[in-house]
Design a protein around this motif. Structure first.
Motif, PDB file in Angstrom:
ATOM      1  N   TYR A 654     -79.407 -10.145  -4.054  1.00 33.09           N
ATOM      2  CA  TYR A 654     -80.042  -9.176  -3.156  1.00 33.09           C
ATOM      3  C   TYR A 654     -79.147  -8.891  -1.952  1.00 33.09           C
ATOM      4  CZ  TYR A 654     -83.155  -7.262   0.378  1.00 33.09           C
ATOM      5  OH  TYR A 654     -83.703  -6.473   1.354  1.00 33.09           O
ATOM      6  N   MET A 655     -78.618  -9.942  -1.347  1.00 35.04           N
ATOM      7  CA  MET A 655     -77.823  -9.768  -0.139  1.00 35.04           C
ATOM      8  C   MET A 655     -76.508  -9.052  -0.433  1.00 35.04           C
ATOM      9  SD  MET A 655     -79.259 -10.856   2.588  1.00 35.04           S
ATOM     10  CE  MET A 655     -77.751 -10.860   3.542  1.00 35.04           C
ATOM     11  N   SER A 656     -75.768  -9.565  -1.407  1.00 33.28           N
ATOM     12  CA  SER A 656     -74.393  -9.077  -1.571  1.00 33.28           C
ATOM     13  C   SER A 656     -74.297  -7.814  -2.418  1.00 33.28           C
ATOM     14  CB  SER A 656     -73.508 -10.170  -2.166  1.00 33.28           C
ATOM     15  OG  SER A 656     -73.973 -10.584  -3.434  1.00 33.28           O
ATOM     16  N   ARG A 657     -75.096  -7.692  -3.471  1.00 31.57           N
ATOM     17  CA  ARG A 657     -74.924  -6.529  -4.345  1.00 31.57           C
ATOM     18  C   ARG A 657     -75.516  -5.257  -3.741  1.00 31.57           C
ATOM     19  NH1 ARG A 657     -74.773  -7.710 -10.727  1.00 31.57           N
ATOM     20  NH2 ARG A 657     -73.531  -5.808 -10.509  1.00 31.57           N
ATOM     21  N   ALA A 658     -76.556  -5.405  -2.909  1.00 33.27           N
ATOM     22  CA  ALA A 658     -77.073  -4.213  -2.226  1.00 33.27           C
ATOM     23  C   ALA A 658     -76.012  -3.638  -1.292  1.00 33.27           C
ATOM     24  CB  ALA A 658     -78.336  -4.566  -1.446  1.00 33.27           C
ATOM     25  N   LEU A 659     -75.294  -4.509  -0.615  1.00 35.46           N
ATOM     26  CA  LEU A 659     -74.225  -4.052   0.283  1.00 35.46           C
ATOM     27  C   LEU A 659     -72.990  -3.623  -0.501  1.00 35.46           C
ATOM     28  CD1 LEU A 659     -74.942  -6.711   2.976  1.00 35.46           C
ATOM     29  CD2 LEU A 659     -74.947  -4.247   3.383  1.00 35.46           C
ATOM     30  N   ALA A 660     -72.757  -4.259  -1.643  1.00 32.67           N
ATOM     31  CA  ALA A 660     -71.656  -3.815  -2.511  1.00 32.67           C
ATOM     32  C   ALA A 660     -71.922  -2.394  -3.004  1.00 32.67           C
ATOM     33  CB  ALA A 660     -71.504  -4.773  -3.697  1.00 32.67           C
ATOM     34  N   ALA A 661     -73.210  -2.065  -3.214  1.00 32.27           N
ATOM     35  CA  ALA A 661     -73.574  -0.704  -3.631  1.00 32.27           C
ATOM     36  C   ALA A 661     -73.224   0.296  -2.539  1.00 32.27           C
ATOM     37  CB  ALA A 661     -75.061  -0.647  -3.957  1.00 32.27           C
ATOM     38  N   GLU A 662     -73.534  -0.031  -1.288  1.00 34.52           N
ATOM     39  CA  GLU A 662     -73.177   0.870  -0.183  1.00 34.52           C
ATOM     40  C   GLU A 662     -71.668   1.035  -0.092  1.00 34.52           C
ATOM     41  OE1 GLU A 662     -74.857   0.516   3.624  1.00 34.52           O
ATOM     42  OE2 GLU A 662     -76.834  -0.139   2.928  1.00 34.52           O
ATOM     43  N   HIS A 663     -70.958  -0.077  -0.251  1.00 31.01           N
ATOM     44  CA  HIS A 663     -69.489  -0.022  -0.190  1.00 31.01           C
ATOM     45  C   HIS A 663     -68.948   0.919  -1.270  1.00 31.01           C
ATOM     46  CE1 HIS A 663     -65.456  -1.434   0.692  1.00 31.01           C
ATOM     47  NE2 HIS A 663     -65.275  -1.786  -0.572  1.00 31.01           N
ATOM     48  N   ALA A 664     -69.507   0.818  -2.476  1.00 27.88           N
ATOM     49  CA  ALA A 664     -69.064   1.687  -3.570  1.00 27.88           C
ATOM     50  C   ALA A 664     -69.370   3.153  -3.262  1.00 27.88           C
ATOM     51  CB  ALA A 664     -69.741   1.262  -4.871  1.00 27.88           C
ATOM     52  N   LEU A 665     -70.528   3.421  -2.677  1.00 28.22           N
ATOM     53  CA  LEU A 665     -70.870   4.805  -2.326  1.00 28.22           C
ATOM     54  C   LEU A 665     -69.919   5.371  -1.279  1.00 28.22           C
ATOM     55  CD1 LEU A 665     -74.747   4.564  -2.317  1.00 28.22           C
ATOM     56  CD2 LEU A 665     -73.407   6.237  -3.615  1.00 28.22           C
ATOM     57  N   TRP A 666     -69.613   4.575  -0.268  1.00 25.23           N
ATOM     58  CA  TRP A 666     -68.680   5.053   0.760  1.00 25.23           C
ATOM     59  C   TRP A 666     -67.302   5.353   0.166  1.00 25.23           C
ATOM     60  CZ3 TRP A 666     -71.062   7.014   4.440  1.00 25.23           C
ATOM     61  CH2 TRP A 666     -72.043   6.405   5.203  1.00 25.23           C
ATOM     62  N   HIS A 667     -66.976   4.674  -0.932  1.00 28.99           N
ATOM     63  CA  HIS A 667     -65.664   4.873  -1.550  1.00 28.99           C
ATOM     64  C   HIS A 667     -65.734   5.778  -2.777  1.00 28.99           C
ATOM     65  CE1 HIS A 667     -63.100   2.132   0.859  1.00 28.99           C
ATOM     66  NE2 HIS A 667     -64.277   1.632   1.183  1.00 28.99           N
ATOM     67  N   GLY A 668     -66.808   6.585  -2.876  1.00 28.81           N
ATOM     68  CA  GLY A 668     -66.876   7.620  -3.902  1.00 28.81           C
ATOM     69  C   GLY A 668     -67.140   7.129  -5.302  1.00 28.81           C
ATOM     70  N   ASP A 669     -67.836   5.972  -5.458  1.00 26.22           N
ATOM     71  CA  ASP A 669     -68.107   5.434  -6.787  1.00 26.22           C
ATOM     72  C   ASP A 669     -69.609   5.211  -6.963  1.00 26.22           C
ATOM     73  OD1 ASP A 669     -68.072   4.241  -9.246  1.00 26.22           O
ATOM     74  OD2 ASP A 669     -66.749   2.577  -8.689  1.00 26.22           O
ATOM     75  N   PRO A 670     -70.385   6.295  -7.102  1.00 28.70           N
ATOM     76  CA  PRO A 670     -71.848   6.149  -7.201  1.00 28.70           C
ATOM     77  C   PRO A 670     -72.309   5.439  -8.466  1.00 28.70           C
ATOM     78  CG  PRO A 670     -71.197   8.427  -7.563  1.00 28.70           C
ATOM     79  CD  PRO A 670     -69.974   7.718  -7.097  1.00 28.70           C
TER      80      PRO A 670
END
Length: 902
Positions: A654-670
């Motif tokens: 919950y903690m790390s993958r939710a933030l990993a999702a945001e990181h991917a979105l900021w880097h153009g990988d939805p």
């Protein structure tokens, strides 16, 4: 030397030095200690003893006793450490004693840095010392501290307790493992040559017989120098050197071997039974032959192998008589228990074991206390009048043994022991507590009910009721909590049981909070935090919950005050790294983050889980991602790589993958972002309002992918979550939860191509109370919706407010997204550009540009702004592109023309 060098540079390290007996481990760490002293290190050296678990924290006590006066004085400022020094009085326990001791030592090492702490002979370490080694290996990070432990590899049988500890520690990236092997023929020849003159034949004989072991070579050399024949085997060789002593010398040495590796002068003289003059002559002979060395006010065997050889050679009756003689003279309960058992005095062993258990309790060694109590319980039926000797009943002793088992982390053992006892109220209440901790809710409730029914007085009833209320709080019977807690509260106040009163207050506050009665929850927690109970765990629990409820209401200033009070209490009592001490610091980090105090948050995150070897460490490390993803720091990818092996744990996911999702979105990988979100949703409970955040991120990903597939399912899941959680029963959901609920709805409309202005405005207004950053992200979407609706002026106003916040936070991904939107919308520079005009520079880029104009290099700019050099390079590239220039000089000139340097 590598870990010492790292410690000198501010990167703490641990070295584990293993090898066979006599291979040179002690010589190596002695040389290391000498070099550390030359470099200004404080050096602490302690040694474990072959008494099993009899003497908890012996190497720590040994190190403090042998330290410089200034170090001992510093240790006495920490009450729990001071108890390990001679003559210190025991302090009354306030709970969490071991955690307080560990925290105090960590604080002392930070005060003394740079410091080298050596623990020798870990193969003999007690459980608490092993726990201390693990704690230090995981906790020392940025301090100038070096911890070194030595152990015998030839003593580590398959079930040796040190094996699992070594396996755990060796997985940590900052732990260095050093295995010392036998010396080669050339190395051994060179070494023997340093011992003194020896002819070629003798040299060849020593090298051949020593088999690469330096200690064996030293003994061979000494025997040869004394003209002795060289027997086969090391034990025989060692005893051949003992046998040349006078009768008095052998008598003294045998007594010393029974004492252990070290013995005090007066004690050895008494046990030897020799007249003073004869004793002193015997000791002088032994020391002159290098078998014993003078150490402090006593003597130590030159090597543990020699002590073992002499002890093994004793006749059974001789050994028993010597142990009995020591038992008559010693005062340490732990040593008494050891010698009584070896001397077959079972009554003495029972009495001393109980005293040793009580002493271990007082200094925070619950594993050893449990071991001593269990030994006494094992002797109980073999000793006449055991209850009189013990000073308590067998059931009372078994109860204390179970409590110590739990305190040492073995709740399973505690539960087994308690279930074997008559079910008194006290036994049932503790059983309920431990079952609740192990997630056996039904068993905990049943045990708590028995505790209430069998309470023999008001004190027992108050604690039983408080524990019963706690077991029901998150169960299907939670509606029973309020009357139970009210009854516990009244009973506790009447009986003066403050710990039960605070427990009931916290449970009742949690219940009424969920029901939506926030004012009453605050009043209850105010009462819980008024003063101290004497139970530190309870006090910290109250303060954590009080800070949490303020945070979840968006009352960030008050939340910070309460959290700071709890953190101060944790620091003062050595509980910085206890469960609630850690939770309070996590919460304080989130308060900084939500309040927009990102520099403070980043500073705190620097200490969050640089070493990830366990699930709790992975969760700790995950918190740092909030700030690292928000600022797009270079540490994100490395941290995610550390956390990936722990993605089987729900909270770590919950903690790390939710933030990993945001990181991917900021880097153009939805697409990757959506994978992360779905992984989170697969493990989080459906009634957890925390589900709303990853659901909103998932809808953001779908919008970027340009598909509506799955959007309705995510929205339905959000509605089901709210219905299953507190809101579904008319309970309370704080501003942040409500804001994420609105954000889910707004993102769902965005997936379907609808930019709902009123909805996004409500998102911003609700987040304004709960999170500065999330409010800015909401303004970004609100600006898009306003522009689409044709209200360009209002859109630019929201855009400029968002840019101002992003610039202050140095939220680089959001800054870049806003810049891109501003370009498409053809907005001007706005308020956050600091005079950037139509250049489109962010606030951070203007800062960098001004330093470029001063002639600073990227490295110098990074040091000035406390950011990564790589980040500066990205900023400089962006600046050159936005100003349409190709060099730094041209950028500086363009900046002056546009007035950007004013």
């Amino acid at each position: 030397m590598q870990v010492l060098d790292s410690a000198a540079e501010g990167v703490a390290g641990v070295a584990l030095v293993g090898g066979d007996a006599g291979i040179g481990k002690t010589r190596l760490v002695t040389e290391l200690a000498a070099r550390a002293k030359e470099r200004g290190f404080n050096v602490l050296v302690g040694q474990c003893a072959e008494l099993g678990d009899s003497l908890p924290y012996l190497p720590l006590a040994d190190a403090l006793r042998g330290a410089e006066p200034a170090v001992r004085a510093a240790a006495t400022a920490h009450p729990l450490l001071g108890q390990l020094l001679p003559g210190a009085e025991s302090q009354p326990s306030a709970g969490l004693t071991q955690q307080r001791l560990f925290g105090s030592l960590l604080g002392l090492l930070a005060e003394l840095q740079p410091v080298l702490f050596v623990i020798e002979d870990l193969h003999w370490a007690d459980r608490s010392t092993r726990d201390l080694l693990v704690f230090l290996s995981r906790m020392v990070q940025n301090e100038r501290v070096c911890v070194v432990g030595t152990y015998r590899t030839d003593d580590l049988h398959r079930r040796h307790p040190l094996r699992s500890v070594l396996a755990e520690l060796k997985r940590l990236p900052t732990v260095m493992n050093v295995e010392l092997g036998p010396l080669g023929t050339g190395e051994m020849s060179d070494y023997v040559a340093t011992l003194g003159e020896v002819d070629a034949q003798g040299l060849g004989l020593i090298v051949t017989r020593a088999d690469g072991n330096p200690f064996y070579a030293e003994e061979l050399f000494a025997a040869m120098a004394e003209g002795d024949a060289l027997p086969d085997g090391l034990a025989s060789l060692l005893m051949s050197r003992v046998e040349v002593l006078s009768e008095a010398g052998q008598r003294v040495l045998r007594a010393a071997a029974v004492a252990g590796r070290r013995v005090e002068d007066d004690l050895l003289r008494e046990v030897s039974g020799l007249p003073l003059a004869e004793f002193e002559e015997a000791v002088r002979e032994i020391v002159s032959r290098g078998l014993l060395r003078v150490k402090g006010h006593g003597y130590a065997f030159r090597h543990a192998l020699l002590q073992e050889a002499v002890y093994t050679d004793l006749l059974p009756g001789e050994r028993t008589r010597l142990h009995t003689a020591f038992a008559r003279l010693l005062t340490s309960p732990a040593e008494l228990a050891h010698h009584y058992l070896a001397g077959h005095d079972l009554a003495g062993a029972l009495r001393a074991s109980i005293e040793a258990g009580r002493a271990a309790e007082r200094i925070g060694a619950p594993a050893e206390a449990h071991s001593h109590y269990d030994r006494a319980l094992g002797l109980w039926e073999r000793v006449d009048d055991a209850e009189r000797l013990a000073g308590e009943s067998r059931a009372g002793l078994a109860f204390r043994s179970a409590v110590m088992a739990s305190d040492s982390g073995d709740n399973h053992r505690a539960v087994v022991q308690l279930r074997a006892l008559p079910p008194t109220s006290e036994v049932s209440e503790r059983l309920a507590y431990y079952l609740y901790e192990t997630k056996d809710q039904e068993g905990a409730i049943a045990a708590a009910e028995r505790a209430v029914e069998s309470a023999e007085d008001q004190v027992a009833l108050a604690r039983a009721l408080a524990t019963h209320a706690r077991t029901l709080l998150w169960s299907s019977r939670h509606q029973e909590v309020e009357p139970l807690a009210e009854r516990a509260l009244a009973t506790a106040r009447a009986a003066g049981v403050r710990d039960a009163e605070v427990s009931a207050l916290v449970s009742l506050a949690s219940f009424v909070e969920l029901r939506g009665d926030i004012d009453r929850a605050h009043a209850l927690l105010d009462a819980a935090c008024a003063g101290r109970t004497g139970d530190l765990a309870m006090d910290l629990r109250a303060r954590f919950n009080h800070a949490r409820i303020h945070y979840e209401q968006g009352l960030l200033t008050r939340a910070a005050e309460v959290a700071d009070d709890g953190i101060l209490m944790a620091f003062e009592t050595g509980l910085k790294w206890s469960t609630y001490g850690t939770d309070l610091r996590f919460l304080r980090f989130l308060i900084h983050y939500a309040a927009g105090e990102w520099d403070q948050a980043e500073s705190m995150a620097a200490g969050f889980g640089a070493r990830v070897g366990t699930v709790p460490e992975a969760i700790l490390s995950s918190f740092a991602l909030f700030i690292e993803v928000g600022r797009d720091l270079s540490a994100v990818e490395g941290r995610l790589a550390l956390l990936r092996p722990f993605w089987s744990d729900p909270l770590a996911v919950y903690m790390s993958r939710a933030l990993a999702a945001e990181h991917a979105l900021w880097h153009g990988d939805p697409a990757t972002a959506l994978d992360h979100v779905l992984a989170v949703l697969a493990v989080v409970d459906e009634d957890d309002v925390g589900m709303l955040r990853p659901i909103a991120i998932g809808l953001w990903a779908l919008a970027e992918l340009g598909t509506t597939e799955g959007a309705d399912d995510l929205r339905a899941l959000a509605h089901a979550t709210l219905k299953a959680g507190p809101a579904g029963e008319g309970g309370y959901v704080g501003p942040e939860g409500r804001a994420w609920e609105l954000r889910v709805e707004a993102e769902w409309h965005r997936v379907h191509g609808r930019l709902d202005v009123p909805l996004w405005r409500r998102v911003v207004e609700t987040f304004d109370v709960a999170s500065v950053y999330e409010a800015a992200r909401g303004r970004w979407r609100l600006a898009e919706a306003l522009l689409a609706a044709g209200d360009r002026e209002a859109a630019q106003a929201e855009w400029e407010l968002a840019r101002e916040t992003a610039g202050k936070l140095r939220a680089v991904p959001l800054e870049n997204a806003l810049l891109e939107f501003g370009r498409r919308a053809r907005f001007g520079g706005g308020g956050s550009g600091g005079g950037a005009g139509d250049a489109g520079l962010t606030a951070r880029e203007v800062e960098v540009l001004r330093l470029v104009a001063e002639g600073l290099t990227n490295r110098e700019i990074a040091q000035r702004l406390f950011i990564a050099q790589k980040t500066v390079s990205v900023h400089v590239s962006n600046i050159l592109g936005k100003l349409t220039v190709s060099t730094r000089t041209q950028a500086a000139a363009a900046a002056r023309r546009r007035g950007l340097l004013e």
